[in-house]
Design a protein around this motif. Structure first.
Motif, PDB file in Angstrom:
ATOM      1  N   THR A   8       7.527   7.109  -6.769  1.00 21.24           N
ATOM      2  CA  THR A   8       7.953   7.133  -5.380  1.00 21.24           C
ATOM      3  C   THR A   8       7.040   7.435  -4.322  1.00 21.24           C
ATOM      4  OG1 THR A   8       9.087   9.055  -5.283  1.00 21.24           O
ATOM      5  CG2 THR A   8      10.240   7.069  -6.032  1.00 21.24           C
ATOM      6  N   GLY A   9       5.771   7.307  -4.630  1.00 18.31           N
ATOM      7  CA  GLY A   9       4.498   7.554  -3.913  1.00 18.31           C
ATOM      8  C   GLY A   9       4.314   6.427  -2.758  1.00 18.31           C
ATOM      9  N   SER A  10       3.336   6.191  -2.174  1.00 16.52           N
ATOM     10  CA  SER A  10       2.836   5.258  -1.115  1.00 16.52           C
ATOM     11  C   SER A  10       3.543   4.155  -1.441  1.00 16.52           C
ATOM     12  CB  SER A  10       1.521   5.451  -0.713  1.00 16.52           C
ATOM     13  OG  SER A  10       1.261   4.558   0.316  1.00 16.52           O
ATOM     14  N   MET A  11       3.152   3.434  -2.399  1.00 22.39           N
ATOM     15  CA  MET A  11       3.617   2.246  -2.515  1.00 22.39           C
ATOM     16  C   MET A  11       4.888   1.873  -3.365  1.00 22.39           C
ATOM     17  SD  MET A  11       1.114   0.089  -1.242  1.00 22.39           S
ATOM     18  CE  MET A  11       1.853  -1.416  -1.814  1.00 22.39           C
ATOM     19  N   GLY A  12       5.264   2.765  -4.166  1.00 21.41           N
ATOM     20  CA  GLY A  12       6.581   2.593  -4.854  1.00 21.41           C
ATOM     21  C   GLY A  12       7.738   2.928  -3.847  1.00 21.41           C
ATOM     22  N   GLY A  13       7.572   4.164  -3.035  1.00 23.38           N
ATOM     23  CA  GLY A  13       8.211   4.423  -1.994  1.00 23.38           C
ATOM     24  C   GLY A  13       8.596   3.090  -0.986  1.00 23.38           C
ATOM     25  N   SER A 118       1.351  -5.142  -1.052  1.00 25.70           N
ATOM     26  CA  SER A 118       0.575  -4.895   0.119  1.00 25.70           C
ATOM     27  C   SER A 118       1.263  -3.947   1.182  1.00 25.70           C
ATOM     28  CB  SER A 118       0.197  -6.239   0.670  1.00 25.70           C
ATOM     29  OG  SER A 118      -0.283  -6.081   2.063  1.00 25.70           O
ATOM     30  N   ILE A 119       0.640  -3.305   2.006  1.00 24.86           N
ATOM     31  CA  ILE A 119       1.202  -2.445   2.765  1.00 24.86           C
ATOM     32  C   ILE A 119       1.929  -3.421   3.766  1.00 24.86           C
ATOM     33  CG2 ILE A 119      -0.606  -2.271   4.312  1.00 24.86           C
ATOM     34  CD1 ILE A 119       0.404   0.651   4.702  1.00 24.86           C
ATOM     35  N   THR A 120       1.492  -4.548   4.087  1.00 26.64           N
ATOM     36  CA  THR A 120       2.096  -5.517   4.858  1.00 26.64           C
ATOM     37  C   THR A 120       3.395  -5.872   4.330  1.00 26.64           C
ATOM     38  OG1 THR A 120       1.207  -7.235   3.821  1.00 26.64           O
ATOM     39  CG2 THR A 120       0.038  -6.645   5.514  1.00 26.64           C
ATOM     40  N   ASN A 121       3.841  -5.625   2.956  1.00 28.17           N
ATOM     41  CA  ASN A 121       5.109  -5.777   2.705  1.00 28.17           C
ATOM     42  C   ASN A 121       6.144  -4.892   3.611  1.00 28.17           C
ATOM     43  OD1 ASN A 121       4.248  -6.279  -0.699  1.00 28.17           O
ATOM     44  ND2 ASN A 121       4.065  -7.592   0.855  1.00 28.17           N
ATOM     45  N   MET A 122       5.660  -3.804   4.092  1.00 36.88           N
ATOM     46  CA  MET A 122       6.634  -2.933   4.809  1.00 36.88           C
ATOM     47  C   MET A 122       7.100  -3.632   6.076  1.00 36.88           C
ATOM     48  SD  MET A 122       5.366   0.791   6.801  1.00 36.88           S
ATOM     49  CE  MET A 122       4.647   1.371   4.986  1.00 36.88           C
ATOM     50  N   ALA A 123       6.379  -4.338   6.464  1.00 35.31           N
ATOM     51  CA  ALA A 123       6.817  -5.418   7.536  1.00 35.31           C
ATOM     52  C   ALA A 123       7.633  -6.844   7.137  1.00 35.31           C
ATOM     53  CB  ALA A 123       5.821  -5.809   8.721  1.00 35.31           C
ATOM     54  N   LEU A 124       7.914  -6.798   5.940  1.00 37.18           N
ATOM     55  CA  LEU A 124       8.563  -8.037   5.199  1.00 37.18           C
ATOM     56  C   LEU A 124       7.572  -9.088   5.728  1.00 37.18           C
ATOM     57  CD1 LEU A 124      12.200  -7.314   6.508  1.00 37.18           C
ATOM     58  CD2 LEU A 124      10.930  -6.330   4.404  1.00 37.18           C
ATOM     59  N   SER A 125       6.379  -8.774   5.384  1.00 40.05           N
ATOM     60  CA  SER A 125       5.332  -9.973   5.649  1.00 40.05           C
ATOM     61  C   SER A 125       4.167  -9.881   4.372  1.00 40.05           C
ATOM     62  CB  SER A 125       4.798  -9.709   6.861  1.00 40.05           C
ATOM     63  OG  SER A 125       3.884 -10.706   7.237  1.00 40.05           O
ATOM     64  N   GLY A 126       3.071 -10.776   4.589  1.00 38.75           N
ATOM     65  CA  GLY A 126       2.138 -10.641   3.838  1.00 38.75           C
ATOM     66  C   GLY A 126       2.393 -11.260   2.516  1.00 38.75           C
ATOM     67  N   VAL A 127       1.513 -11.116   1.355  1.00 38.02           N
ATOM     68  CA  VAL A 127       1.919 -11.704   0.237  1.00 38.02           C
ATOM     69  C   VAL A 127       2.003 -10.819  -0.918  1.00 38.02           C
ATOM     70  CG1 VAL A 127       0.360 -13.858   0.743  1.00 38.02           C
ATOM     71  CG2 VAL A 127      -0.688 -11.885  -0.458  1.00 38.02           C
ATOM     72  N   ASP A 167      -8.571  -7.489  -3.055  1.00 42.29           N
ATOM     73  CA  ASP A 167      -9.317  -7.078  -1.826  1.00 42.29           C
ATOM     74  C   ASP A 167      -8.860  -7.833  -0.569  1.00 42.29           C
ATOM     75  OD1 ASP A 167     -11.082  -5.540  -3.469  1.00 42.29           O
ATOM     76  OD2 ASP A 167     -12.432  -7.358  -3.765  1.00 42.29           O
ATOM     77  N   LEU A 168      -8.523  -9.081  -0.729  1.00 40.16           N
ATOM     78  CA  LEU A 168      -8.002  -9.910   0.261  1.00 40.16           C
ATOM     79  C   LEU A 168      -6.639  -9.439   0.681  1.00 40.16           C
ATOM     80  CD1 LEU A 168      -9.419 -13.211  -0.961  1.00 40.16           C
ATOM     81  CD2 LEU A 168     -10.320 -12.148   1.140  1.00 40.16           C
ATOM     82  N   SER A 169      -5.713  -9.372  -0.157  1.00 39.47           N
ATOM     83  CA  SER A 169      -4.199  -9.245   0.133  1.00 39.47           C
ATOM     84  C   SER A 169      -3.952  -7.863   0.308  1.00 39.47           C
ATOM     85  CB  SER A 169      -3.366  -9.798  -0.686  1.00 39.47           C
ATOM     86  OG  SER A 169      -3.614  -9.280  -1.823  1.00 39.47           O
ATOM     87  N   SER A 170      -4.380  -6.870  -0.623  1.00 39.13           N
ATOM     88  CA  SER A 170      -3.884  -5.534  -0.747  1.00 39.13           C
ATOM     89  C   SER A 170      -4.891  -4.508   0.222  1.00 39.13           C
ATOM     90  CB  SER A 170      -3.845  -5.078  -1.924  1.00 39.13           C
ATOM     91  OG  SER A 170      -2.895  -3.750  -2.066  1.00 39.13           O
ATOM     92  N   CYS A 171      -6.057  -4.419  -0.206  1.00 38.21           N
ATOM     93  CA  CYS A 171      -7.139  -3.688   0.537  1.00 38.21           C
ATOM     94  C   CYS A 171      -7.376  -4.313   1.790  1.00 38.21           C
ATOM     95  CB  CYS A 171      -8.159  -3.667  -0.474  1.00 38.21           C
ATOM     96  SG  CYS A 171      -8.149  -2.883  -1.793  1.00 38.21           S
TER      97      CYS A 171
END
Length: 275
Positions: A8-13, A118-127, A167-171
């Motif tokens: 439950t770290g950065s991405m799991g949480g 991707s961290i963009t999933n936090m905003a319910l966005s991205g891929v 690289d493109l979507s997550s980094c």
């Protein structure tokens, strides 16, 4: 659907929070475990109904779907702990790119997949990138992608392209944020504009640019052409930018791929122990 999260770290949480906020999963369907139990307990307190369990085996046992959100070199010990609790019909999903599907299928008796969020999933966005093992059934692919569609656009990829698409979507969000930060730093240094105002303007620009490239369907080339008047200020600046950035992103991709190969070798070594 009963879902377990190990890590439950950065991405799991982030995934737990995004699934709950989007309405994809009610908290009562989620069990979480972490190497540091207090982290899992804090997440459960933040979202009443989420169950913080004391072991990885408990987080995996009896779940329809289990997300493994741990660092590459922590994978083998986690798999050793949960293997006896896992049943063939379960789906185990890794979010760690250097851990290959072959590793998972060799050591786990169930269906496996790999997902790169991707961290963009936090905003319910991205891929979200989806890669499937050989034992998975079409209905499980549909179930996983249906879940992910609440927080992102799920895209199936070939595992051999894991690094570059990551690289493109997550980094990429960190790369673009770094460039934006440098842009703001220069604006403040060169003109004296307030940092807060410059950051607000730059963030709004990035948001609008993203919408033009997605919702409005513009290509990057078309967007540049429509902003850049021949002989104008933007054209002069782009000429400078093109010169300064020559080869930068090629070197960036070579760097990420070299680190990926290094991590993959370490993961291979950790999995080399005989059954």
């Amino acid at each position: 659907m009963n879902v377990g999260f190990i890590g439950t770290g950065s991405m799991g949480g982030m995934l737990v929070e995004a699934f709950i906020r989007s309405g994809a999963l009610p908290p009562e369907c989620i069990a979480v475990a972490n190497r540091t139990p207090a982290k899992a307990e804090r997440l459960a307190l933040r979202y009443p109904g989420v169950r913080a369990v004391r072991s990885n085996a408990e987080a995996a046992a009896g779940r329809d779907l289990v997300f493994l959100c741990v660092k590459p070199l922590d994978f083998k010990p986690v798999i050793d702990e949960i293997r006896a609790s896992v049943q063939p019909e379960q789906l185990i999903v890794s979010i760690t790119s250097p851990v290959l599907l072959a590793h998972l299928e060799e050591w786990l008796p169930c269906r496996v997949a790999k997902v790169i969020p991707s961290i963009t999933n936090m905003a319910l966005s991205g891929v979200t990138l989806c890669i499937y093992g050989s034992r998975i059934e079409p209905e499980q692919m549909a179930m996983l992608e249906g879940l992910l569609s609440h927080i992102s656009q799920p895209i199936r990829i070939d595992e051999k392209y894991t690094r570059v698409v990551s690289d493109l979507s997550s980094c990429g969000p960190a790369f673009m944020a770094f460039v934006l930060q440098r842009f703001v730093d220069a604006a403040v240094e060169e003109t004296g504009i307030g940092r807060e105002e410059a950051e607000r303007l730059a963030a709004g620009m990035l948001l609008g640019t993203g919408r033009l490239l997605t919702a409005e369907g513009l290509s990057a080339e078309e967007l540049i052409r429509r902003v850049c008047v021949p002989g104008g200020i933007t054209a002069a600046a782009l000429k400078q930018l093109d010169s300064e950035l020559d080869g930068v992103f090629n070197r960036l991709i070579r760097t990420t791929h070299a680190k990926f190969r290094e991590d993959l070798a370490k993961v291979d070594q950790s999995f080399a122990v005989k059954h």
